[in-house]
Design an enzyme around this catalytic site. Structure first.
Site, PDB file in Angstrom:
ATOM      1  N   ASN A   9       0.873  -1.179   0.000  1.00  0.00           N
ATOM      2  CA  ASN A   9       0.000   0.000   0.000  1.00  0.00           C
ATOM      3  C   ASN A   9       0.908   1.225   0.000  1.00  0.00           C
ATOM      4  O   ASN A   9       1.447   1.599   1.033  1.00  0.00           O
ATOM      5  CB  ASN A   9      -0.894  -0.027   1.251  1.00  0.00           C
ATOM      6  CG  ASN A   9      -1.725   1.239   1.395  1.00  0.00           C
ATOM      7  OD1 ASN A   9      -1.803   2.053   0.478  1.00  0.00           O
ATOM      8  ND2 ASN A   9      -2.348   1.395   2.553  1.00  0.00           N
ATOM      9  N   LYS A  11       0.162   4.220  -0.353  1.00  0.00           N
ATOM     10  CA  LYS A  11      -0.468   5.431   0.202  1.00  0.00           C
ATOM     11  C   LYS A  11      -0.181   6.616  -0.744  1.00  0.00           C
ATOM     12  O   LYS A  11      -0.118   6.422  -1.947  1.00  0.00           O
ATOM     13  CB  LYS A  11       0.003   5.669   1.644  1.00  0.00           C
ATOM     14  CG  LYS A  11      -0.170   4.402   2.493  1.00  0.00           C
ATOM     15  CD  LYS A  11      -0.032   4.625   3.967  1.00  0.00           C
ATOM     16  CE  LYS A  11      -0.220   3.285   4.689  1.00  0.00           C
ATOM     17  NZ  LYS A  11      -0.201   3.404   6.137  1.00  0.00           N
ATOM     18  N   HIS A  94      -9.574   1.395   4.401  1.00  0.00           N
ATOM     19  CA  HIS A  94      -8.332   1.527   5.178  1.00  0.00           C
ATOM     20  C   HIS A  94      -8.581   2.455   6.367  1.00  0.00           C
ATOM     21  O   HIS A  94      -9.356   3.408   6.266  1.00  0.00           O
ATOM     22  CB  HIS A  94      -7.219   2.079   4.292  1.00  0.00           C
ATOM     23  CG  HIS A  94      -5.881   2.022   4.950  1.00  0.00           C
ATOM     24  ND1 HIS A  94      -5.474   2.974   5.863  1.00  0.00           N
ATOM     25  CD2 HIS A  94      -4.882   1.108   4.873  1.00  0.00           C
ATOM     26  CE1 HIS A  94      -4.274   2.647   6.307  1.00  0.00           C
ATOM     27  NE2 HIS A  94      -3.881   1.526   5.720  1.00  0.00           N
ATOM     28  N   GLU A  96      -6.985   4.799   7.581  1.00  0.00           N
ATOM     29  CA  GLU A  96      -6.744   6.227   7.311  1.00  0.00           C
ATOM     30  C   GLU A  96      -7.952   6.858   6.623  1.00  0.00           C
ATOM     31  O   GLU A  96      -8.272   8.023   6.854  1.00  0.00           O
ATOM     32  CB  GLU A  96      -5.466   6.399   6.479  1.00  0.00           C
ATOM     33  CG  GLU A  96      -4.220   6.160   7.327  1.00  0.00           C
ATOM     34  CD  GLU A  96      -3.039   5.573   6.574  1.00  0.00           C
ATOM     35  OE1 GLU A  96      -3.014   5.631   5.325  1.00  0.00           O
ATOM     36  OE2 GLU A  96      -2.132   5.040   7.248  1.00  0.00           O
ATOM     37  N   GLU A 166      -5.822  -5.020  10.211  1.00  0.00           N
ATOM     38  CA  GLU A 166      -4.773  -4.045  10.510  1.00  0.00           C
ATOM     39  C   GLU A 166      -5.077  -3.346  11.834  1.00  0.00           C
ATOM     40  O   GLU A 166      -5.877  -2.401  11.862  1.00  0.00           O
ATOM     41  CB  GLU A 166      -4.690  -2.990   9.399  1.00  0.00           C
ATOM     42  CG  GLU A 166      -4.364  -3.561   8.037  1.00  0.00           C
ATOM     43  CD  GLU A 166      -3.715  -2.511   7.142  1.00  0.00           C
ATOM     44  OE1 GLU A 166      -2.586  -2.766   6.688  1.00  0.00           O
ATOM     45  OE2 GLU A 166      -4.305  -1.444   6.924  1.00  0.00           O
ATOM     46  N   GLY A 172       2.079   2.136  10.719  1.00  0.00           N
ATOM     47  CA  GLY A 172       3.021   3.237  10.594  1.00  0.00           C
ATOM     48  C   GLY A 172       3.697   3.625  11.900  1.00  0.00           C
ATOM     49  O   GLY A 172       4.343   4.676  11.982  1.00  0.00           O
ATOM     50  N   SER A 212       3.088  -2.253  10.282  1.00  0.00           N
ATOM     51  CA  SER A 212       4.539  -2.297  10.530  1.00  0.00           C
ATOM     52  C   SER A 212       5.153  -3.661  10.218  1.00  0.00           C
ATOM     53  O   SER A 212       6.098  -4.087  10.886  1.00  0.00           O
ATOM     54  CB  SER A 212       4.858  -1.870  11.967  1.00  0.00           C
ATOM     55  OG  SER A 212       4.436  -0.521  12.184  1.00  0.00           O
TER      56      SER A 212
HETATM   57  P1  PGA Z   1       2.613   0.178   7.624  1.00  0.00           P
HETATM   58  O1  PGA Z   1       1.186   0.424   6.947  1.00  0.00           O
HETATM   59  O2  PGA Z   1       3.166  -1.085   7.054  1.00  0.00           O
HETATM   60  O3  PGA Z   1       3.423   1.407   7.227  1.00  0.00           O
HETATM   61  O4  PGA Z   1       2.392   0.087   9.083  1.00  0.00           O
HETATM   62  C1  PGA Z   1       0.293  -0.629   6.728  1.00  0.00           C
HETATM   63  C2  PGA Z   1      -0.977  -0.122   6.115  1.00  0.00           C
HETATM   64  O5  PGA Z   1      -1.409   0.983   6.484  1.00  0.00           O
HETATM   65  O6  PGA Z   1      -1.573  -0.761   5.252  1.00  0.00           O
END
Ligand code: PGA
Length: 251
Positions: A9, A11, A94, A96, A166, A172, A212
């Protein structure tokens, strides 16, 4: 035995020049993997990504789509527009988007139905906050996200859908769920799908872990029996790091 599905992803990262560089570097590194490899790029990189990955084992996904076929929805993209340019997958719900753009289980559900109708394969994200986990509400939150998010989705549609568990506190942050935490939560999610669709469908369903995941912790997570893959943010922006995750599980 299932292979794993490893999705990046990106982003809101990588312009076209950067995307080309990353994809060119990634192609040879993952070419022998039996796992399914997906890159979910910003909208503006999608067409180029489809062209650059043609004939390779890398699949392309978007990070959202609208629930309507067309109309007065300024700034939105219809699923059929993605399908038309060769996109196969789309991330939906997601955290976010839930946090910053008002996404709810209901809007995720509407987007999922439209995506499936257009022939896209949704990657539907669910997960709890730290506060929800610490107050003992994790299962309730996940169960509701599944029940409401998958309302009206039939078995055939479920077979074209991937789920990404997630935990929001792990996204993140550099704090990964332990192998046990991730395996247990995904096991719980699967039990909810089993209630809705039966054991057979629930076993076939791919449920990824995201939060992460990196080259160091990937093998431990991907070798858990319930974890069918990963949705990778930060570590998917680097070809070496992402390919190391893809290579961390061998079938
Ligand atoms: P990350 O993000 O691996 O940077 O923690 C995962 C995601 O948001 O899909």
């Amino acid at each position: 035995m299932k292979n794993k599905i490893i999705a990046g992803n990106w982003k809101m990262n990588k312009n076209q020049a950067e995307a080309e560089k990353l994809i060119s570097a990634l192609k040879p590194l993952v070419k022998d993997s039996k796992n399914t490899v997906i890159i979910c790029t910003p909208y503006l990189d999608l067409e180029q990504a489809v062209c650059l990955t043609a004939g390779t084992n890398i699949h392309v996904g978007a990070q959202n789509c609208h629930w309507a076929e067309s109309g007065a929805f300024t700034g939105e993209v219809a699923p059929s527009m993605l399908k038309e340019i060769g996109v196969e997958y789309v991330i939906l719900g997601h955290s976010e988007r839930r946090q910053y753009f008002g996404e709810t289980n209901q809007t995720v559900n509407a987007r999922m139905k439209a995506a499936l109708e257009a022939g896209l394969k949704p990657i539907v994200c669910i997960g709890e906050t730290l506060e929800e986990r610490n107050s003992g509400r994790m299962q309730e939150v996940l169960a509701t996200q599944i029940k409401e998010g998958f309302e009206g989705i039939d078995e055939e549609q479920l077979r074209r859908t991937i789920v990404a568990y997630e935990p929001i506190w792990a996204i993140g942050t550099g704090v990964t769920a332990t192998n046990k935490q991730a395996n247990e939560a995904i096991g719980f999610c699967r039990s909810q799908f089993e209630e809705l669709y039966g054991k057979d469908e629930a076993q076939k369903l791919y449920i990824q872990y995201g939060g992460s995941m990196n080259a160091v912790n990937a093998a431990g997570l991907l070798n858990q029996p319930e974890i069918d893959g990963g949705l990778i943010g930060g570590a998917s922006l680097d070809a070496e790091k992402f390919s190391a995750i893809v290579e961390a599980y061998k079938i």
